[in-house]
Design a protein around this motif. Structure first.
Motif, PDB file in Angstrom:
ATOM      1  N   CYS A 122       1.056  -1.293   0.114  1.00  0.00           N
ATOM      2  CA  CYS A 122      -0.095   0.079   0.104  1.00  0.00           C
ATOM      3  C   CYS A 122       0.810   1.087  -0.036  1.00  0.00           C
ATOM      4  CB  CYS A 122      -1.076   0.004   1.103  1.00  0.00           C
ATOM      5  SG  CYS A 122      -1.530   1.632   1.630  1.00  0.00           S
ATOM      6  N   VAL A 123       1.845   1.226   0.825  1.00  0.00           N
ATOM      7  CA  VAL A 123       2.830   2.403   0.814  1.00  0.00           C
ATOM      8  C   VAL A 123       3.875   2.299   0.006  1.00  0.00           C
ATOM      9  CG1 VAL A 123       4.146   3.833   2.428  1.00  0.00           C
ATOM     10  CG2 VAL A 123       2.041   2.553   3.265  1.00  0.00           C
ATOM     11  N   VAL A 124       4.789   1.233  -0.118  1.00  0.00           N
ATOM     12  CA  VAL A 124       5.720   1.269  -0.929  1.00  0.00           C
ATOM     13  C   VAL A 124       5.691   0.981  -2.251  1.00  0.00           C
ATOM     14  CG1 VAL A 124       8.317   0.066  -0.928  1.00  0.00           C
ATOM     15  CG2 VAL A 124       6.958   0.544   1.190  1.00  0.00           C
ATOM     16  N   LEU A 125       4.864   0.083  -2.841  1.00  0.00           N
ATOM     17  CA  LEU A 125       4.285  -0.290  -3.844  1.00  0.00           C
ATOM     18  C   LEU A 125       3.157   0.525  -4.801  1.00  0.00           C
ATOM     19  CD1 LEU A 125       4.730  -3.920  -4.346  1.00  0.00           C
ATOM     20  CD2 LEU A 125       6.300  -2.440  -4.746  1.00  0.00           C
ATOM     21  N   LEU A 128      -6.399   6.939   4.571  1.00  0.00           N
ATOM     22  CA  LEU A 128      -5.947   5.902   3.531  1.00  0.00           C
ATOM     23  C   LEU A 128      -5.999   6.508   2.199  1.00  0.00           C
ATOM     24  CD1 LEU A 128      -4.609   3.390   3.564  1.00  0.00           C
ATOM     25  CD2 LEU A 128      -7.093   2.247   3.166  1.00  0.00           C
ATOM     26  N   GLY A 129      -7.073   7.322   2.008  1.00  0.00           N
ATOM     27  CA  GLY A 129      -6.892   7.972   0.513  1.00  0.00           C
ATOM     28  C   GLY A 129      -5.834   8.786   0.514  1.00  0.00           C
ATOM     29  N   ALA A 130      -5.452   9.817   1.472  1.00  0.00           N
ATOM     30  CA  ALA A 130      -4.601  10.707   1.388  1.00  0.00           C
ATOM     31  C   ALA A 130      -3.385  10.213   1.354  1.00  0.00           C
ATOM     32  CB  ALA A 130      -4.526  11.444   2.694  1.00  0.00           C
ATOM     33  N   VAL A 131      -3.053   8.894   1.841  1.00  0.00           N
ATOM     34  CA  VAL A 131      -1.647   7.964   1.883  1.00  0.00           C
ATOM     35  C   VAL A 131      -1.563   7.710   0.201  1.00  0.00           C
ATOM     36  CG1 VAL A 131      -0.461   6.135   2.532  1.00  0.00           C
ATOM     37  CG2 VAL A 131      -1.893   7.367   4.320  1.00  0.00           C
ATOM     38  N   VAL A 132      -2.566   7.064  -0.308  1.00  0.00           N
ATOM     39  CA  VAL A 132      -2.450   6.568  -1.482  1.00  0.00           C
ATOM     40  C   VAL A 132      -2.112   7.558  -2.708  1.00  0.00           C
ATOM     41  CG1 VAL A 132      -4.092   5.498  -3.382  1.00  0.00           C
ATOM     42  CG2 VAL A 132      -4.020   4.318  -1.120  1.00  0.00           C
ATOM     43  N   GLY A 133      -2.676   8.893  -2.426  1.00  0.00           N
ATOM     44  CA  GLY A 133      -2.469   9.812  -3.392  1.00  0.00           C
ATOM     45  C   GLY A 133      -1.263  10.213  -3.230  1.00  0.00           C
ATOM     46  N   ALA A 134      -0.568  10.214  -1.966  1.00  0.00           N
ATOM     47  CA  ALA A 134       0.906  10.769  -1.672  1.00  0.00           C
ATOM     48  C   ALA A 134       1.788   9.674  -2.354  1.00  0.00           C
ATOM     49  CB  ALA A 134       1.102  11.028  -0.174  1.00  0.00           C
ATOM     50  N   VAL A 153      -6.708   3.567  -6.837  1.00  0.00           N
ATOM     51  CA  VAL A 153      -5.230   3.142  -6.603  1.00  0.00           C
ATOM     52  C   VAL A 153      -4.604   2.927  -8.101  1.00  0.00           C
ATOM     53  CG1 VAL A 153      -3.720   1.295  -5.978  1.00  0.00           C
ATOM     54  CG2 VAL A 153      -5.753   2.036  -4.577  1.00  0.00           C
ATOM     55  N   GLU A 154      -5.230   2.303  -9.086  1.00  0.00           N
ATOM     56  CA  GLU A 154      -4.694   2.092 -10.410  1.00  0.00           C
ATOM     57  C   GLU A 154      -4.481   3.506 -11.207  1.00  0.00           C
ATOM     58  OE1 GLU A 154      -7.058  -0.923 -12.065  1.00  0.00           O
ATOM     59  OE2 GLU A 154      -5.664  -2.634 -11.083  1.00  0.00           O
ATOM     60  N   ARG A 155      -5.333   4.476 -10.901  1.00  0.00           N
ATOM     61  CA  ARG A 155      -5.374   5.889 -11.477  1.00  0.00           C
ATOM     62  C   ARG A 155      -4.129   6.601 -10.649  1.00  0.00           C
ATOM     63  NH1 ARG A 155     -10.807   5.733 -10.897  1.00  0.00           N
ATOM     64  NH2 ARG A 155     -10.533   7.731  -9.498  1.00  0.00           N
ATOM     65  N   SER A 156      -4.048   6.284  -9.308  1.00  0.00           N
ATOM     66  CA  SER A 156      -3.019   7.079  -8.605  1.00  0.00           C
ATOM     67  C   SER A 156      -1.428   6.910  -8.925  1.00  0.00           C
ATOM     68  CB  SER A 156      -3.250   6.782  -7.031  1.00  0.00           C
ATOM     69  OG  SER A 156      -4.605   7.337  -6.755  1.00  0.00           O
ATOM     70  N   VAL A 157      -1.152   5.612  -9.408  1.00  0.00           N
ATOM     71  CA  VAL A 157       0.066   5.273  -9.377  1.00  0.00           C
ATOM     72  C   VAL A 157       0.831   5.272 -10.836  1.00  0.00           C
ATOM     73  CG1 VAL A 157       1.662   3.346  -9.128  1.00  0.00           C
ATOM     74  CG2 VAL A 157      -0.089   3.647  -7.444  1.00  0.00           C
ATOM     75  N   HIS A 158       1.862   6.063 -10.930  1.00  0.00           N
ATOM     76  CA  HIS A 158       2.449   6.148 -12.137  1.00  0.00           C
ATOM     77  C   HIS A 158       2.922   5.088 -12.680  1.00  0.00           C
ATOM     78  CE1 HIS A 158       2.006  10.669 -11.561  1.00  0.00           C
ATOM     79  NE2 HIS A 158       2.819  10.545 -10.457  1.00  0.00           N
ATOM     80  N   THR A 159       2.693   4.514 -13.783  1.00  0.00           N
ATOM     81  CA  THR A 159       3.382   3.557 -14.485  1.00  0.00           C
ATOM     82  C   THR A 159       4.265   3.774 -15.824  1.00  0.00           C
ATOM     83  OG1 THR A 159       1.311   3.330 -15.990  1.00  0.00           O
ATOM     84  CG2 THR A 159       1.233   2.020 -14.004  1.00  0.00           C
ATOM     85  N   PHE A 181       8.206  10.396  -1.476  1.00  0.00           N
ATOM     86  CA  PHE A 181       8.079   9.573  -0.373  1.00  0.00           C
ATOM     87  C   PHE A 181       7.896  10.072   0.970  1.00  0.00           C
ATOM     88  CE2 PHE A 181       8.943   5.504   1.892  1.00  0.00           C
ATOM     89  CZ  PHE A 181       8.233   4.793   1.348  1.00  0.00           C
ATOM     90  N   GLN A 182       8.359  11.227   1.088  1.00  0.00           N
ATOM     91  CA  GLN A 182       8.242  11.986   2.339  1.00  0.00           C
ATOM     92  C   GLN A 182       6.706  12.094   2.664  1.00  0.00           C
ATOM     93  OE1 GLN A 182      11.070  14.832   3.092  1.00  0.00           O
ATOM     94  NE2 GLN A 182       9.897  16.118   4.517  1.00  0.00           N
ATOM     95  N   GLN A 183       6.212  12.631   1.721  1.00  0.00           N
ATOM     96  CA  GLN A 183       4.820  12.899   1.880  1.00  0.00           C
ATOM     97  C   GLN A 183       3.958  12.020   2.078  1.00  0.00           C
ATOM     98  OE1 GLN A 183       3.365  14.646  -2.083  1.00  0.00           O
ATOM     99  NE2 GLN A 183       5.432  15.581  -2.392  1.00  0.00           N
TER     100      GLN A 183
END
Length: 362
Positions: free
Chosen positions: A13-16, A277-283, A38-44, A180-182
């Motif tokens: 959730c945090v690292v990947l 949790l949403g804020a963590v995922v966005g960060a 989640v899938e929209r939030s993470v750059h690929t 990652f600090q965020q």
């Protein structure tokens, strides 16, 4: 070792990149809305180039089978020089055996002396007996073009494969330390046990960047003992390598930090708060670039959901420096590391570490 409530998918959730989950006594559910978010939030990006992809199941999801080797690379962009090509400042590999019920995390020194192969994508001719950290730089830099982090990762991955004998990786992740600090800030910091005195070369006691101040300003110091670290303190602490033990100490602290992050990310206060949790995922999405060879972050999260923090071992690979002072050339691992890499490649890590308990970090 203290157990956490959540499994390794919360580390994912945090690292990947993160997943929204609803935990219950009967198991866990990944919601359709959360999955999409989640899938929209993470750059690929294409980090590896052409490679076989995971097969899909009847539902269209990637069917992930073990053993798995996941390459994690941390880059540390320099605020004073934003145009500089990135270095591979931290290189880790997560090995998950065939059963997908446990994991092993190990690091390679950033200054490890390796042969870096030619890389046509960046018009790089290759370099022998060079530092591993430079593979990212050489692969990302191309005259007259913007820095290409995905290309840099590709060359670093090929370099790591050549050195370790791990012929391919099942997923890759680039972590921007500043971003990652965020993530840590959204989690409210982390609790760690500081195992030795560490003096920061980057920050003053009040958190000011030392490189911005004239003369020799005072250093922030982390004394041994339990401590709650803010986001900026955690990032600063795990970056320090000019201390007793050098980069091998830094590797240990980074692994300990990931374990502490698992504990915080799987706490009830995070998992039961959709907004938090949403804020963590966005960060996390802002900090990460991911390539799962056709599988998404959520696919990996589901596949690894049974691995708890207590099932993740931190592995120490001993080494030594070549040259000192002005004659310093880089780092070299002890022969036992090659034996360990062979065990990873053949999925025999359990057996190998059973005979080398000294390699397990605490």
């Amino acid at each position: 070792m203290r157990k956490t409530r959540g499994p390794l998918w919360a580390w994912t959730c945090v690292v990947l990149g993160g997943v929204f989950v609803l935990a219950s006594a009967g198991g866990f559910v990944v919601t359709r809305v959360a999955t999409s978010k989640v899938e929209r939030s993470v750059h690929t990006a294409d980090l590896f180039g052409p490679q076989p992809e995971f097969a899909a199941d009847r539902g269209g999801r990637a069917k992930i089978t073990g053993p798995l080797n996941i390459l994690l690379v941390g880059i540390d962009p320099r605020p004073e020089n934003p145009e500089e090509a990135p270095h591979g400042d931290s290189v880790m590999i997560l090995h998950v055996p065939r059963e997908l019920d446990r994991a092993y995390l190990f690091s390679l020194p950033r200054d490890l002396l390796v042969d870096i192969p030619a890389w046509e994508r960046a018009q790089f001719a290759g370099s022998r007996y060079d530092k591993l950290t430079h593979a990212m730089t050489y692969g990302a830099r191309r005259d007259g073009a913007p820095s290409d982090v995905a290309s840099g990762f590709g060359l670093l991955a090929r370099t790591v494969s050549g050195y370790t004998g791990i012929t391919s990786f099942d997923a890759g992740l680039v972590i921007n330390f500043a971003g990652f600090q965020q993530v840590v800030a959204e989690l409210g910091g982390v609790d760690m046990y500081i195992d030795q005195r560490v003096e920061s070369i980057h920050l003053t006691p009040d958190g000011e960047p030392r490189w911005k101040l004239p003369g020799d300003p005072p250093h922030r110091v982390y004394e041994p003992g339990p401590r709650h670290l803010s986001a900026s303190e955690a990032l600063d602490y795990v970056r320090q390598r000019y201390t007793e033990g050098g980069d091998y100490t830094r590797q240990r602290h980074q692994q300990q930090f990931i374990r502490a992050l698992v504990s915080k990310a799987t706490s009830v206060s995070v998992l039961t708060s959709p907004g938090r949790l949403g804020a963590v995922v966005g960060a996390a999405g802002d900090a990460l670039t991911f390539d799962g060879r056709g599988a998404s972050i959520v696919d990996f999260a589901v596949a690894l959901h049974g691995i708890g923090q207590d099932r993740m071992a931190l592995v120490r690979l001993p080494g030594h420096n070549i040259g000192t002072g002005a004659g310093y050339q880089g780092e070299e691992l002890e022969p036992v590391a090659k034996e360990f890499f062979a065990a990873v490649a053949s999925d025999r890590v359990d057996e190998f570490l059973g005979h080398h308990l000294e390699l397990i970090n605490r």
